[in-house]
Design an enzyme around this catalytic site. Structure first.
Site, PDB file in Angstrom:
ATOM      1  N   THR A 111       0.869  -1.180   0.000  1.00 12.72           N
ATOM      2  CA  THR A 111       0.000   0.000   0.000  1.00 12.72           C
ATOM      3  C   THR A 111       0.907   1.231   0.000  1.00 12.72           C
ATOM      4  O   THR A 111       2.095   1.123   0.311  1.00 12.72           O
ATOM      5  CB  THR A 111      -0.886   0.033   1.263  1.00 12.72           C
ATOM      6  OG1 THR A 111      -0.008   0.093   2.405  1.00 12.72           O
ATOM      7  CG2 THR A 111      -1.762  -1.193   1.370  1.00 12.72           C
ATOM      8  N   GLU A 170      -5.598  -3.875  -1.394  1.00 11.15           N
ATOM      9  CA  GLU A 170      -6.057  -5.087  -0.707  1.00 11.15           C
ATOM     10  C   GLU A 170      -7.138  -5.829  -1.484  1.00 11.15           C
ATOM     11  O   GLU A 170      -7.514  -6.939  -1.134  1.00 11.15           O
ATOM     12  CB  GLU A 170      -6.633  -4.715   0.678  1.00 11.15           C
ATOM     13  CG  GLU A 170      -5.630  -4.190   1.676  1.00 11.15           C
ATOM     14  CD  GLU A 170      -5.379  -2.673   1.545  1.00 11.15           C
ATOM     15  OE1 GLU A 170      -5.603  -2.119   0.443  1.00 11.15           O
ATOM     16  OE2 GLU A 170      -4.944  -2.062   2.523  1.00 11.15           O
ATOM     17  N   LYS A 215     -14.514  15.963  11.413  1.00 18.98           N
ATOM     18  CA  LYS A 215     -15.379  15.767  12.577  1.00 18.98           C
ATOM     19  C   LYS A 215     -15.703  17.111  13.193  1.00 18.98           C
ATOM     20  O   LYS A 215     -14.902  17.683  13.920  1.00 18.98           O
ATOM     21  CB  LYS A 215     -14.723  14.839  13.612  1.00 18.98           C
ATOM     22  CG  LYS A 215     -14.731  13.390  13.181  1.00 18.98           C
ATOM     23  CD  LYS A 215     -13.360  12.888  12.843  1.00 18.98           C
ATOM     24  CE  LYS A 215     -13.408  11.567  12.094  1.00 18.98           C
ATOM     25  NZ  LYS A 215     -12.181  11.279  11.359  1.00 18.98           N
ATOM     26  N   TRP A 220     -20.297  14.515  11.065  1.00 16.91           N
ATOM     27  CA  TRP A 220     -19.205  14.211  10.157  1.00 16.91           C
ATOM     28  C   TRP A 220     -19.454  14.948   8.855  1.00 16.91           C
ATOM     29  O   TRP A 220     -20.533  14.859   8.282  1.00 16.91           O
ATOM     30  CB  TRP A 220     -19.181  12.723   9.829  1.00 16.91           C
ATOM     31  CG  TRP A 220     -18.603  11.875  10.888  1.00 16.91           C
ATOM     32  CD1 TRP A 220     -18.080  12.264  12.084  1.00 16.91           C
ATOM     33  CD2 TRP A 220     -18.480  10.455  10.833  1.00 16.91           C
ATOM     34  NE1 TRP A 220     -17.641  11.178  12.785  1.00 16.91           N
ATOM     35  CE2 TRP A 220     -17.874  10.050  12.033  1.00 16.91           C
ATOM     36  CE3 TRP A 220     -18.808   9.493   9.897  1.00 16.91           C
ATOM     37  CZ2 TRP A 220     -17.602   8.716  12.315  1.00 16.91           C
ATOM     38  CZ3 TRP A 220     -18.545   8.170  10.170  1.00 16.91           C
ATOM     39  CH2 TRP A 220     -17.940   7.786  11.372  1.00 16.91           C
TER      40      TRP A 220
HETATM   41  P1  ADP Z   1      -3.707   4.070  -0.786  1.00 15.29           P
HETATM   42  O1  ADP Z   1      -4.590   3.508   0.307  1.00 15.29           O
HETATM   43  O2  ADP Z   1      -2.324   4.151  -0.380  1.00 15.29           O
HETATM   44  O3  ADP Z   1      -4.259   5.315  -1.430  1.00 15.29           O
HETATM   45  P2  ADP Z   1      -4.896   2.328  -2.668  1.00 15.29           P
HETATM   46  O4  ADP Z   1      -4.699   2.648  -4.081  1.00 15.29           O
HETATM   47  O5  ADP Z   1      -4.988   0.932  -2.258  1.00 15.29           O
HETATM   48  O6  ADP Z   1      -3.726   2.992  -1.931  1.00 15.29           O
HETATM   49  O7  ADP Z   1      -6.172   3.139  -2.184  1.00 15.29           O
HETATM   50  C1  ADP Z   1      -7.423   2.588  -1.924  1.00 15.29           C
HETATM   51  C2  ADP Z   1      -8.351   3.677  -1.543  1.00 15.29           C
HETATM   52  O8  ADP Z   1      -8.568   4.567  -2.631  1.00 15.29           O
HETATM   53  C3  ADP Z   1      -9.741   3.215  -1.190  1.00 15.29           C
HETATM   54  O9  ADP Z   1      -9.810   2.736   0.126  1.00 15.29           O
HETATM   55  C4  ADP Z   1     -10.563   4.484  -1.373  1.00 15.29           C
HETATM   56  O10 ADP Z   1     -10.466   5.330  -0.250  1.00 15.29           O
HETATM   57  C5  ADP Z   1      -9.863   5.154  -2.513  1.00 15.29           C
HETATM   58  N1  ADP Z   1     -10.633   4.926  -3.741  1.00 15.29           N
HETATM   59  C6  ADP Z   1     -10.467   3.970  -4.654  1.00 15.29           C
HETATM   60  N2  ADP Z   1     -11.366   4.083  -5.638  1.00 15.29           N
HETATM   61  C7  ADP Z   1     -12.141   5.145  -5.342  1.00 15.29           C
HETATM   62  C8  ADP Z   1     -13.266   5.770  -5.949  1.00 15.29           C
HETATM   63  N3  ADP Z   1     -13.760   5.364  -7.111  1.00 15.29           N
HETATM   64  N4  ADP Z   1     -13.808   6.849  -5.318  1.00 15.29           N
HETATM   65  C9  ADP Z   1     -13.308   7.289  -4.150  1.00 15.29           C
HETATM   66  N5  ADP Z   1     -12.256   6.745  -3.534  1.00 15.29           N
HETATM   67  C10 ADP Z   1     -11.686   5.679  -4.109  1.00 15.29           C
END
Ligand code: ADP
Length: 542
Positions: free
Chosen positions: A185, A328, A439, A444
């Site tokens: 990640t 993940e 918050k 929220w």
């Molecule tokens: P990082 O957590 O380091 O950014 P990732 O690419 O695994 O790496 O990120 C996953 C996160 O990206 C998701 O948990 C979500 O918060 C965000 N995400 C992914 N796709 C979308 C989407 N279509 N709209 C909003 N947020 C998104």
């Protein structure tokens, strides 16, 4: 009573052999630092088998981690298959992480070899002495930078000459559950966490990307993965393209709006995928050009502003196809394709639906639950909770990491850290990431919702909203706005624009103008950086 079907193992060898048999004449185009080169899956498959032989020459152990530090390229795709098909584990390194994080992930994954594009050597060089398990460094000349003759502590090789010495490998993977690749990640809080994909999970995820109601990847596609191959395996697109023999356009190091737009037009790209910031930069470069080949502009990784999707629809006749996923989740888990009934709705209602991440993909299960429960919130489009997932391409734990306990529920579901609502037909709307929610008092506030409105202002280029400390409300929203080039805009104009669109308590307490929104290592808005930057900001209301 058991079914009487064969227990065939779902491995990447099968995907590879599809390309080898059926994709032989289909093209893989790579834009290197200096040139555009084209190869075929036929030639690629021969080289990939030789590369399997190279890993034997280097004596990379069974399940040994094969790291890559490389741009998206045909050669990188050779590694994508040679490592797992020869019973090793591919580990693409995110070279935009902080140096100490690169050290952490190389050592944590116990990488035995790093395949490095010469143009990226400058990033790796200062870190070499910090690696504890790397024995070999293989340079891939991508037209820029020079490989050193020697590097202390490791054996140095050159990719093409290794290929010349090698014998073609015969693949023999017998267990679909063994590791195929790992990605970390991007570690916005603490060190990156390792996610290990199996052959089976990758195989099934590849098939899921081919479903007509997800991305529908098919042979007739020409696919441009703008998303880097270290970012969740380029969102699985290079596996899917290989499996069905779709042409691939690998963008190499130039990810500017102009370069991406040129690829789309010149190579007649049908599917392109990247994070929102990429598509913001590309749209102006597509003005007046022939984009008729495009059938899907896939966007995810961060909230997709409605204004951006609508701008694509208005300018090129194709709105953005939003997808949701995480490292993940391999990543594709929800895709916002419109069903038959939705396609009949008025344009404005369709646009509103496209602001959701759509429905969960076949194979994945989801629930949106109140904290510490396993009960789904009402599907009323209003009640929010944490989005959790389960399925064959969803991680069950992190690699050697005690933090797994926080991220997986007792009954085995992945806690995504995303707050979501579900509407009456099961479409998921992401409210925010838990850590980005503001918050304020007992409420929220969704930073995403305010950003969505801000970015629909004709004079706003980019905007991010973060919570800053407030003595009475604990946090209040601060809007960080980047005006479009050549435009000026005032705080009063912005507040007046937002006032009819948001509840009073959601209106930011202040607006600051910045040159650009800082980005994470995978090109997303980095709200953490903004939060740190404005941690001591004195709001007028404070
Ligand atoms: P990082 O957590 O380091 O950014 P990732 O690419 O695994 O790496 O990120 C996953 C996160 O990206 C998701 O948990 C979500 O918060 C965000 N995400 C992914 N796709 C979308 C989407 N279509 N709209 C909003 N947020 C998104």
């Amino acid at each position: 009573m058991k079914g009487l079907m064969q227990p065939t193992q779902l491995t990447l060898v099968h995907l590879f052999e599809r390309a080898e048999r059926y994709g032989r004449d289909k093209r893989i185009i790579t834009a290197t630092a200096t040139a555009k080169v084209s190869t075929t899956y036929g030639a690629w498959a021969e080289r990939t088998r030789l590369l399997g032989g190279v890993l034997d020459i280097l004596k990379i152990s069974k399940f040994g981690r094969v790291a890559t530090l490389a741009w998206n390229s045909a050669r990188h795709l050779e590694l994508y298959f040679a490592a797992p098909c020869s019973n090793r584990v591919l580990h693409p390194l995110n070279f935009r992480l902080f140096p100490e994080q690169v050290t952490y992930i190389v050592n944590h994954a116990q990488d035995e070899v790093i395949f490095c594009d010469t143009s990226l050597w400058a990033i790796l060089e200062p870190l070499m002495s910090t690696f504890t398990t790397v024995k070999h460094l293989v340079f891939m000349n991508d037209g820029k930078g020079e490989a050193p003759a020697s590097v202390p502590g490791v054996q140095v090789h050159e990719y093409e000459s290794l290929l010349q010495q090698a014998k073609a490998a015969e693949w023999n993977v017998t267990d679909e559950n063994q590791a195929a690749s790992m990605c970390y990640t991007s570690g916005t809080t603490g060190n990156p966490k390792g996610v290990v994909y199996s052959h089976r999970s990758t195989f099934l995820h590849t098939m899921a990307e081919m479903l007509a109601d997800s991305l529908g990847v098919r042979e007739s596609d020409t696919i441009l993965p703008v998303v880097p191959m270290f970012h969740v395996n380029a969102w699985g697109l290079t596996h899917a393209a290989t499996a069905c023999g779709a042409n691939l356009v690998m963008p190499g190091p130039d990810l500017s709006g102009k370069a991406i737009a040129d690829h789309i037009v010149n190579e007649k790209v049908t599917v392109a995928a990247g994070v929102p910031t990429i598509w913001m930069a590309v749209l102006p470069e597509l003005k007046g050009r022939d984009t008729s080949s495009l059938r899907a502009v896939v966007c995810g990784g961060a909230a997709v502003p409605k204004a951006l999707s609508e701008a694509y629809r208005e300018q090129i006749g194709l709105p953005i196809l939003q997808a949701w996923g995480m490292t993940e989740t391999s990543p594709i888990s929800a895709v916002c394709t419109l069903n038959t009934a939705e396609q009949q709705l008025p344009v404005e209602e369709q646009a509103e639906i496209r602001t959701t991440v759509g429905r969960i993909v076949l194979g994945v299960d989801f629930r949106v639950v109140q904290p510490d429960t396993t009960t789904m919130v009402a599907w009323d489009g209003e009640t929010s909770g944490e989005l959790q997932c389960a399925g064959p391409w969803i991680a069950s734990s992190y690699y050697n990491d005690s933090r797994s306990a926080e991220s997986f529920t007792k009954d085995g579901w992945l806690r995504t850290g995303d707050v979501a609502v579900v509407d009456s037909v099961g479409r998921i709307r992401l409210v925010d990431r838990t850590k980005d929610l503001i918050k304020s008092g007992g409420e929220w506030i969704s930073s995403v919702e305010i950003e969505n409105e801000l970015m629909s202002h004709p004079k706003v280029k980019e905007a991010a909203v973060v919570g800053v400390p407030h003595p009475k409300w604990s946090e209040r929203p601060l809007a960080c706005v980047v005006p479009k080039d050549g435009e000026t805009i005032t705080k009063e104009e912005i507040i007046a624009f937002l006032t009819p669109k948001l509840a009073k308590w959601q209106i930011p307490d202040d607006v600051v103008f910045i040159d650009q929104v800082p980005k994470t290592s995978v090109g997303k808005f980095s709200k953490k950086t903004l939060r740190d930057r404005f941690a001591d900001y004195k709001l007028p209301s404070a």
